[in-house]
Design an enzyme around this catalytic site. Structure first.
Site, PDB file in Angstrom:
ATOM      1  CE1 TYR A 135      22.095  -4.165  -9.801  1.00 33.66           C
ATOM      2  CE2 TYR A 135      20.329  -5.558  -8.992  1.00 33.66           C
ATOM      3  CZ  TYR A 135      21.061  -4.400  -8.908  1.00 33.66           C
ATOM      4  OH  TYR A 135      20.761  -3.466  -7.941  1.00 33.66           O
ATOM      5  CE  LYS A 163      19.556  -2.698 -11.145  1.00 29.31           C
ATOM      6  NZ  LYS A 163      20.077  -1.429 -10.643  1.00 29.31           N
TER       7      LYS A 163
HETATM    8  C1  NAY Z   1      17.622  -2.459  -7.420  1.00 26.49           C
HETATM    9  O1  NAY Z   1      17.983  -3.526  -7.866  1.00 26.49           O
HETATM   10  O2  NAY Z   1      16.696  -2.355  -6.648  1.00 26.49           O
HETATM   11  C2  NAY Z   1      18.334  -1.245  -7.800  1.00 26.49           C
HETATM   12  O3  NAY Z   1      18.378  -0.873  -8.926  1.00 26.49           O
HETATM   13  C3  NAY Z   1      18.958  -0.470  -6.734  1.00 26.49           C
HETATM   14  C4  NAY Z   1      20.297   0.112  -7.086  1.00 26.49           C
HETATM   15  C5  NAY Z   1      20.691   0.988  -5.959  1.00 26.49           C
HETATM   16  N1  NAY Z   1      21.881   0.479  -5.337  1.00 26.49           N
HETATM   17  C6  NAY Z   1      21.900   0.069  -4.070  1.00 26.49           C
HETATM   18  C7  NAY Z   1      23.230  -0.375  -3.542  1.00 26.49           C
HETATM   19  O4  NAY Z   1      20.918   0.072  -3.397  1.00 26.49           O
HETATM   20  O5  NAY Z   1      19.828   2.803  -7.209  1.00 26.49           O
HETATM   21  C8  NAY Z   1      20.890   2.400  -6.394  1.00 26.49           C
HETATM   22  C9  NAY Z   1      20.938   3.262  -5.153  1.00 26.49           C
HETATM   23  O6  NAY Z   1      19.740   3.112  -4.440  1.00 26.49           O
HETATM   24  C10 NAY Z   1      21.092   4.726  -5.490  1.00 26.49           C
HETATM   25  O7  NAY Z   1      22.194   4.927  -6.335  1.00 26.49           O
HETATM   26  C11 NAY Z   1      21.241   5.568  -4.217  1.00 26.49           C
HETATM   27  O8  NAY Z   1      22.465   5.315  -3.583  1.00 26.49           O
END
Ligand code: NAY
Length: 298
Positions: A135, A163
């Site tokens: 990640y 990811k």
């Molecule tokens: C997780 O681990 O929960 C995710 O995949 C969340 C990843 C998210 N990044 C952050 C910084 O929260 O999906 C993104 C994010 O919510 C999205 O791009 C909206 O900004």
């Protein structure tokens, strides 16, 4: 590897009215997302508020999701934690529960050398027989995965994917090029789902998917059938919604959770230090966002 492809929502922390992890609400969110047609769940990551939960709460969530969705959806357990010991304990527990893969952020708080980051990830991998998904989320961890460390990590056959949540779409292209055909790159930034897919991402894991799974499923359908004008138009709707969700008082996840209540699934709110949406933002802007989602789906 094929089985990991698709729309994989990052699962939210599901709390009762007192802020304790709720079994009933966790399972309700599982059913809600299963019924929408998503391919899997990424449990206990950023969206799961993992960093703000203790080990018992994280284990409870992993268990409730497995009880409800094992064999129905692909289940990925995020086991990144402040210490290697805790991460290894979570990894072993996820394997016992029958998870399909593990994933973890790099170590947080101290700025550690890449040799320590490599060792941390490798300790998690050595603890179980499960495949592992790196990640990379530099905006929250402060560490941006280098191609050098990436190259070392993928020598381990357990590493099946990354990811990637860094913003440059170029990173997705580079990881895909270095990882090869059978290596899975998951798009991280929801705002760039369509671009991520076009430049090399095979699938997506995202924090806003569960708020509007229909839109990501449609975007994926348009991308995979080569209908790029429509894919781009859905991406625009998605981005209008993400910007709206991030423009309210409180944290984005509290806004999403309020929207979900209006969409028919109650997973409670967020816990401190994250703050809930309040006042006019809650009373008028949340219903407006729900309406925007409905309009975009229609
Ligand atoms: C997780 O681990 O929960 C995710 O995949 C969340 C990843 C998210 N990044 C952050 C910084 O929260 O999906 C993104 C994010 O919510 C999205 O791009 C909206 O900004």
């Amino acid at each position: 590897v094929e089985k990991f492809k698709g729309i994989i929502p990052a699962f939210y922390a599901c709390y009762d009215e007192t802020g304790d992890v709720s079994e009933a609400r966790t399972k309700a969110l599982c059913s809600y997302l299963f019924d929408k047609g998503v391919q899997g769940l990424y449990v206990g990551g950023s969206s799961g508020e993992c960093i703000y939960q203790n080990l018992e709460e994280r284990k409870a969530t992993l268990k409730y999701v497995a009880e409800s969705m094992k064999g129905k959806l692909i289940l990925i357990a995020h086991v990144g934690a402040p210490s290697t010991r805790e991460s290894v304990e979570l990894a072993k527990y996820a394997e016992e529960l029958g998870y399909d893969a593990l994933s973890a952020i790099p170590p947080i708080y101290f700025k550690l050398p890449e040799s320590s980051i490599y060792k941390y990830w490798t300790s998690i991998m050595d603890a179980t027989g499960l495949p592992f998904i790196i990640y990379n989320i530099p905006q929250t961890t402060g560490y941006n995965l280098s191609l050098n460390l990436f190259g070392k990590l993928i020598e381990n056959k357990k590493v099946i994917g990354v990811k990637n949540s860094s913003m440059p779409a170029l990173d997705i292209e580079r990881f895909k090029a270095a990882g090869g055909e059978n290596f899975i790159v998951f798009n991280g930034p929801d705002e760039q789902y369509v671009s991520g897919r076009l430049i090399g991402a095979d699938a997506g894991i995202g924090g806003t998917y569960a708020a509007m799974p229909e839109l990501y499923l449609k975007a994926e359908q348009y991308v995979s059938t080569g209908n790029f004008a429509k894919a781009r138009s859905i991406q625009k709707d998605i981005n209008d919604l993400i910007i709206a969700l991030c423009s309210l008082n409180g944290n984005m996840y509290s806004a999403i959770k309020e929207v979900l209540k209006l969409r028919g699934v109650n997973v409670g709110s967020v816990r401190g230090p994250l703050e809930p949406v309040t006042g006019d933002d809650l009373e008028t802007k949340i219903p407006a966002i729900r309406d925007m989602i409905d309009a975009a789906i229609a």
